[in-house]
Design an enzyme around this catalytic site. Structure first.
Site, PDB file in Angstrom:
ATOM      1  N   GLU A  98       0.845  -1.191   0.000  1.00  0.00           N
ATOM      2  CA  GLU A  98       0.000   0.000   0.000  1.00  0.00           C
ATOM      3  C   GLU A  98       0.887   1.250   0.000  1.00  0.00           C
ATOM      4  O   GLU A  98       1.845   1.338   0.769  1.00  0.00           O
ATOM      5  CB  GLU A  98      -0.911   0.034   1.232  1.00  0.00           C
ATOM      6  CG  GLU A  98      -1.969   1.131   1.115  1.00  0.00           C
ATOM      7  CD  GLU A  98      -2.959   1.133   2.287  1.00  0.00           C
ATOM      8  OE1 GLU A  98      -4.032   1.707   2.131  1.00  0.00           O
ATOM      9  OE2 GLU A  98      -2.648   0.567   3.344  1.00  0.00           O
ATOM     10  N   GLU A 120      -2.361  -3.810   7.005  1.00  0.00           N
ATOM     11  CA  GLU A 120      -3.465  -4.750   7.205  1.00  0.00           C
ATOM     12  C   GLU A 120      -3.579  -5.852   6.162  1.00  0.00           C
ATOM     13  O   GLU A 120      -4.680  -6.375   5.929  1.00  0.00           O
ATOM     14  CB  GLU A 120      -4.790  -3.975   7.219  1.00  0.00           C
ATOM     15  CG  GLU A 120      -5.170  -3.301   5.899  1.00  0.00           C
ATOM     16  CD  GLU A 120      -4.722  -1.860   5.758  1.00  0.00           C
ATOM     17  OE1 GLU A 120      -5.288  -1.124   4.931  1.00  0.00           O
ATOM     18  OE2 GLU A 120      -3.789  -1.462   6.489  1.00  0.00           O
ATOM     19  N   ASN A 121      -2.478  -6.274   5.543  1.00  0.00           N
ATOM     20  CA  ASN A 121      -2.547  -7.365   4.564  1.00  0.00           C
ATOM     21  C   ASN A 121      -3.499  -8.459   5.068  1.00  0.00           C
ATOM     22  O   ASN A 121      -3.397  -8.907   6.206  1.00  0.00           O
ATOM     23  CB  ASN A 121      -1.162  -7.975   4.359  1.00  0.00           C
ATOM     24  CG  ASN A 121      -0.074  -6.939   4.224  1.00  0.00           C
ATOM     25  OD1 ASN A 121      -0.087  -6.125   3.319  1.00  0.00           O
ATOM     26  ND2 ASN A 121       0.876  -6.968   5.149  1.00  0.00           N
ATOM     27  N   HIS A 156      -6.782  -1.651  15.254  1.00  0.00           N
ATOM     28  CA  HIS A 156      -6.904  -0.914  13.992  1.00  0.00           C
ATOM     29  C   HIS A 156      -6.756  -1.854  12.797  1.00  0.00           C
ATOM     30  O   HIS A 156      -7.603  -1.865  11.886  1.00  0.00           O
ATOM     31  CB  HIS A 156      -5.822   0.169  13.952  1.00  0.00           C
ATOM     32  CG  HIS A 156      -5.849   1.042  12.733  1.00  0.00           C
ATOM     33  ND1 HIS A 156      -6.393   2.296  12.733  1.00  0.00           N
ATOM     34  CD2 HIS A 156      -5.395   0.836  11.468  1.00  0.00           C
ATOM     35  CE1 HIS A 156      -6.277   2.833  11.529  1.00  0.00           C
ATOM     36  NE2 HIS A 156      -5.670   1.967  10.743  1.00  0.00           N
ATOM     37  N   GLU A 157      -5.687  -2.641  12.806  1.00  0.00           N
ATOM     38  CA  GLU A 157      -5.414  -3.488  11.641  1.00  0.00           C
ATOM     39  C   GLU A 157      -6.436  -4.605  11.477  1.00  0.00           C
ATOM     40  O   GLU A 157      -6.806  -4.962  10.353  1.00  0.00           O
ATOM     41  CB  GLU A 157      -4.003  -4.073  11.744  1.00  0.00           C
ATOM     42  CG  GLU A 157      -2.898  -3.036  11.822  1.00  0.00           C
ATOM     43  CD  GLU A 157      -2.951  -1.989  10.726  1.00  0.00           C
ATOM     44  OE1 GLU A 157      -3.370  -2.306   9.590  1.00  0.00           O
ATOM     45  OE2 GLU A 157      -2.586  -0.836  11.001  1.00  0.00           O
ATOM     46  N   ALA A 186       1.970  -0.299  10.926  1.00  0.00           N
ATOM     47  CA  ALA A 186       1.483  -1.640  10.627  1.00  0.00           C
ATOM     48  C   ALA A 186       0.746  -1.591   9.299  1.00  0.00           C
ATOM     49  O   ALA A 186       0.395  -0.516   8.810  1.00  0.00           O
ATOM     50  CB  ALA A 186       0.563  -2.145  11.734  1.00  0.00           C
TER      51      ALA A 186
END
Length: 916
Positions: free
Chosen positions: A185, A324-325, A357-358, A322
């Site tokens: 990303e 989020e894959n 969050h992730e 971090a």
């Protein structure tokens, strides 16, 4: 994706007076935003603008659409290269003679197309490096239908922390080794394999990795087959099960040496936390959070987690906080790992928030993805809101929603008051523009607006609308308006009308309120006007549809009346309010606006601060509004300082934290005066009583927030020059350094900062030695962030050179340099250093947001026109496209600081001297 902005703010509170920087940053051209990036130039705010003319950006043609990538990659961890091949199942929608994909820093050696009948057509390859595209041209027409596009290619495992890159780590026996990891990303999947690298072009992926047999290799899905490579027994071939339909930026691979801890969540999902070898126990806390969080989100959204496993992994070299894959979330070590003996309370809380969050993204962002980067805020603003909802569920003792007001809400308002802010929804053309909107507006203002919407709709309607939205657009893409439509249908409220005023226009209002008593009722007159950081509105104010709530002295903890202000001015009648009782707008500080009370209303509220009958979020919000109004010149800074004195008996950590942040901002300004020492005396008087109450030792049964408050207060007293605090800090550092007494983790940051602030070369060498001996990266970073507090020009230069050395990981350099800006002279030296090493820094951080963070840290706190002009001139000569808006914001803040000092300096001086 978490971009560490809140962590950055916290670190600067500890290490200096504070740098206000936005949360996880880029920019550029067509289509032009509806607002001007140089807005306000006619008033001399910021005449810097190097935005060059570029050819119009076009998204990839849609004549050919991928449905599945069968991707095989073989990274070489010695030559830092990789070989790849892929068979892409495609649908040809119309007859073509060429197909264009995204491709960057990859060499394609062979490409061909096989149609559904088996006929193979070779392709010639041509690149447009500027556009990061490759075009495969065929000798004849390719007809409509299904087929397979096959390629063989090579690429580089770069050292830029984007795409498919190498990360350096140390083995348990001290050997330096390398692994491979991805960060795709926003638009860096194209650096790992040619693809349609746009969020709306979703497909499934069959991943195969060829890696050394003694290495761990992970991807989004579980391994379904493992076998030795026939041609080389030292390598193994891992095949992973097919992914769901997903965007390219969510694909991930990690190769290296790792340990892990694991557990099943309540729904049977296997959760693992991967750590460096020998450190798996440091993953226990994150595992505990993840195992609670996945079922929480499943129940909240009423949609199961759609993958069979969830891996969380700590990466040594990682630019963001971090990523989020889907099914394989990557983290900085400091955002995932907790050592029970050496991690601070604040670090545990940060890990909980980042994990929350992730994992929220696994639904909101991964299952349903924004259609284009214009809607980035949908992903990040929502995840930044719901991470707090999750942490509040997992750890109610954190009182996390009060902390939200300080760490997200108020920081968002501060940035959004600038003329060089931007709307939440920014029209994005070229994907390179997206990095600069990974900022406080997209994350923190986005979260604040969603929090206000959640309050306006109620939790039941909010959840119902989210379920409808996630179900309708599952495995697909959506626009902001799609979310509003689902929430509106669930609630029956005009969500689209209300929210468009918050997402499509820049800024927010200040509500000016006055009152009259009418028998047993109180009649409020409320007027909205755009709040400007300089206090000067030019032209007609835009209007917002503002959900307004009111509380009273007899009902301080809840709203007695709620309405929507949809025009410039209205009157509100609050019933059953006795003369003399206070009335307050925005209970809980939920509404995204400032409040400016008439003098009599403000006077009535102040006793509620002293006796704490006003709830903590209201005490915090009231103080923060007064500070913002003073900074803007709407009211006097002296009036704010008088209110500060009312907090002497305050006992809430977050209220103190926000107050400390604002006083730290004022302290930075007053470094440019001859009475800064008087301000330190005032600071010692403010923090002295709470410091005496808390002491240095943790008491039995003490809660989470008290531990954080002690750390905050000791750090403030040390910065304000309290001799007793300095003496105790020096004693404890000496005992910690000689290993006779281990310093409590919560005390380390304030002790390090205090000792360095008043220290010498011996102190600096002591801390460097501790850093080199530390095994936990959190401890290394804690020390590195403190080093800039050292005084003496030569010692400061030593720290600056250290920041660029091999001892400091690339992602941590920014924090070391930023820490040096804690004094006026240090700020000057840091800025000179950045200018002298700019080419190197620009190359190091090319394409990632860290350059923008560094520029803001180094320039934002100057306070003279000469400095503003100097900064503008430097970046006009040395453009930083991904930090252009950041430069504009810094120059605006420099001029705001200058005006603030000129306006209030004499009054502040007289007030402080009267308090001696």
């Amino acid at each position: 994706m978490v971009i560490l902005l809140r962590a950055f703010i916290r670190a600067q509170i500890q290490s200096k007076s504070v740098i206000f920087v936005s949360r996880f940053g880029l920019d550029l051209s067509p289509p032009k935003p509806s607002f001007s990036l140089a807005q306000g130039c006619n008033r001399g705010w910021c005449c810097y603008n190097t935005m060059s003319e570029k050819k119009a950006f076009q998204r990839l043609p849609k004549e050919v659409i991928p449905t599945n990538y069968a991707l095989r990659l073989q990274p070489n961890l010695k030559t830092f290269s990789f070989d790849g091949s892929q068979d892409i199942d495609v649908q040809v929608k119309s007859s073509i003679s060429a197909v264009t994909l995204n491709c960057a820093e990859i060499k394609i050696s062979k490409a061909e197309y096989k149609n559904s009948e088996g006929a193979v057509t070779p392709a010639t390859v041509s690149y447009v490096e500027e556009d990061e595209t490759v075009t495969l041209t065929f000798p004849g027409a390719v007809q409509v239908g299904s087929g397979t596009l096959s390629m063989q290619f090579t690429g580089t495992l770069n050292d830029k922390m984007r795409g498919f890159y190498r990360n350096k780590y140390t083995s348990p026996d001290g050997e330096e080794r390398f692994g491979a990891v991805t960060q795709f990303e926003s638009t860096d999947a194209r650096r790992a394999f040619p693809c349609w690298d746009e969020p709306a072009v979703k497909a499934t992926f069959d991943v195969t990795l060829v890696v050394p047999k003694d290495r761990v290799a992970l991807s989004n899905m579980p391994v379904i087959k493992e076998s030795p490579l026939e041609s080389d027994a030292s390598l193994k071939v891992l095949q992973y099960s097919r992914t769901p339909v997903m965007s390219t930026y969510l694909l991930a691979f990690v190769v290296g040496e790792y340990d892990y801890v694991e557990a099943m969540d309540a729904d049977g999902i296997l959760v693992r936390v991967y750590t460096a070898l020998g450190k798996k126990e440091q993953g226990d806390f994150a595992l505990q959070v993840a195992v609670k969080t996945l079922p929480f989100y499943k129940n909240y959204f009423n949609i199961p987690y759609p993958l069979p496993k969830m891996d969380l992994i700590a990466i040594t070299d990682f630019a963001a906080g971090a990523m989020e894959n889907w099914g394989l979330v990557t983290y900085r070590e400091t955002a995932l790992l907790i050592d029970s003996a050496n991690s601070s309370t604040a670090a545990k809380q940060w890990v909980a928030l980042v994990v929350g969050h992730e994992l929220a993204h696994q639904w909101f962002g991964n299952l349903v993805t924004m259609e284009w980067w214009t809607h980035l805020w949908l992903n990040e603003g929502f995840a930044s809101f719901i991470e707090y909802l999750c942490v509040d569920y997992c750890f109610p003792e954190y009182d996390i929603w009060t902390q939200f007001v300080s760490t997200d809400f108020t920081r968002a308002l501060e940035l959004d008051a600038l003329r060089n802010s931007h709307p939440i929804e920014v029209p994005v053309g070229h994907p390179a523009e997206v990095d600069e909107i990974f900022d406080t507006i997209s994350y923190s203002k986005g979260a604040s607006v969603i929090r206000m919407l959640h309050d306006y709709l109620g939790d039941e309607n909010f959840r119902k609308g989210l379920h409808q939205y996630l179900t309708k657009f599952s495995h697909s893409n959506a626009f902001t308006e799609d979310l509003w439509a689902s929430l509106g249908a669930a609630s029956g409220k005009p969500v689209g009308d209300v929210m468009s005023t918050w997402t499509k226009q820049m800024g927010f209002p200040v509500l000016k309120v006055s009152q009259e008593q009418d028998g047993d009722n109180r009649v409020l007159t409320v007027t909205q006007q755009k709040f400007c950081a300089d206090g000067k509105l030019e032209g007609k104010s835009p209007l917002w549809m503002v959900p307004v709530s009111v509380s009273t002295a007899s009902s301080p903890g809840q709203s007695v009346l709620t309405t929507v202000l949809d025009k410039e001015t209205t009157t509100i009648t609050v019933k059953n309010v006795k003369p003399g009782e206070w009335v307050k707008l925005n209970p809980g500080t939920v509404g995204v606006y400032r409040t400016q009370y008439s003098a009599d209303m403000l006077d009535a509220l102040l006793p509620g601060i002293r006796d704490k009958t006003l709830p903590p979020r209201d005490r915090l919000g009231l103080q923060n509004d007064l500070f913002a109004l003073a900074k803007a010149g709407v009211t006097s800074t002296v009036d704010f300082l008088k209110v500060v004195e009312a907090f002497v008996d305050e006992d809430n950590y977050t209220v103190w934290s926000d107050l400390a942040t604002n006083l730290a901002g004022l302290s930075i300004l007053l470094q440019y005066t001859n009475y800064h020492e008087d301000f330190k005396v005032f600071g010692r008087k403010v923090f002295g009583p709470v410091s005496a109450r808390l002491g240095w030792e943790t008491k039995e049964g003490e809660d989470h927030l008290t531990c954080m408050l002690r750390s905050l207060v000791i750090g403030r007293m040390g910065k304000f020059g309290c001799e007793a605090t300095l003496g105790e800090a020096q004693k404890r550092l000496a005992a910690h350094a000689d290993k006779s007494t281990v310093l409590a983790a919560d005390l380390r940051a304030p002790v390090y900062t205090t000792c360095l602030t008043h220290g010498d070369e011996k102190t600096l060498e002591c801390l460097l030695k501790l850093m080199r001996e530390a095994d936990l990266h959190e401890e290394k970073v804690r020390i590195m962030r403190s080093l800039g507090n050292i005084k003496g020009e030569e010692l400061v230069k030593k720290v600056l050179n250290f920041a660029m050395s091999d001892e400091v990981r690339s992602q941590d350099t920014v924090f070391v340099i930023a820490g040096i800006t804690c004094t006026a002279r240090g700020r000057e030296l840091a800025w000179e250093f950045i200018q002298s090493r700019y080419a190197e820094l620009k190359e190091r951080y090319q394409g990632i947001f860290l350059l923008a963070r560094l520029i803001k840290a180094a320039t934002n706190d100057f306070a003279s026109e000469d400095k503003a002009v100097e900064v503008e001139a430097f970046f006009k000569k040395n453009p930083a496209p991904q930090a252009e808006r950041t430069v504009q914001q810094s120059c605006e803040n420099i001029r705001l600081n200058m005006e603030w000092l000129a306006r209030d300096s004499d009054k502040i001086k007289a007030f402080l001297q009267s308090k001696k």
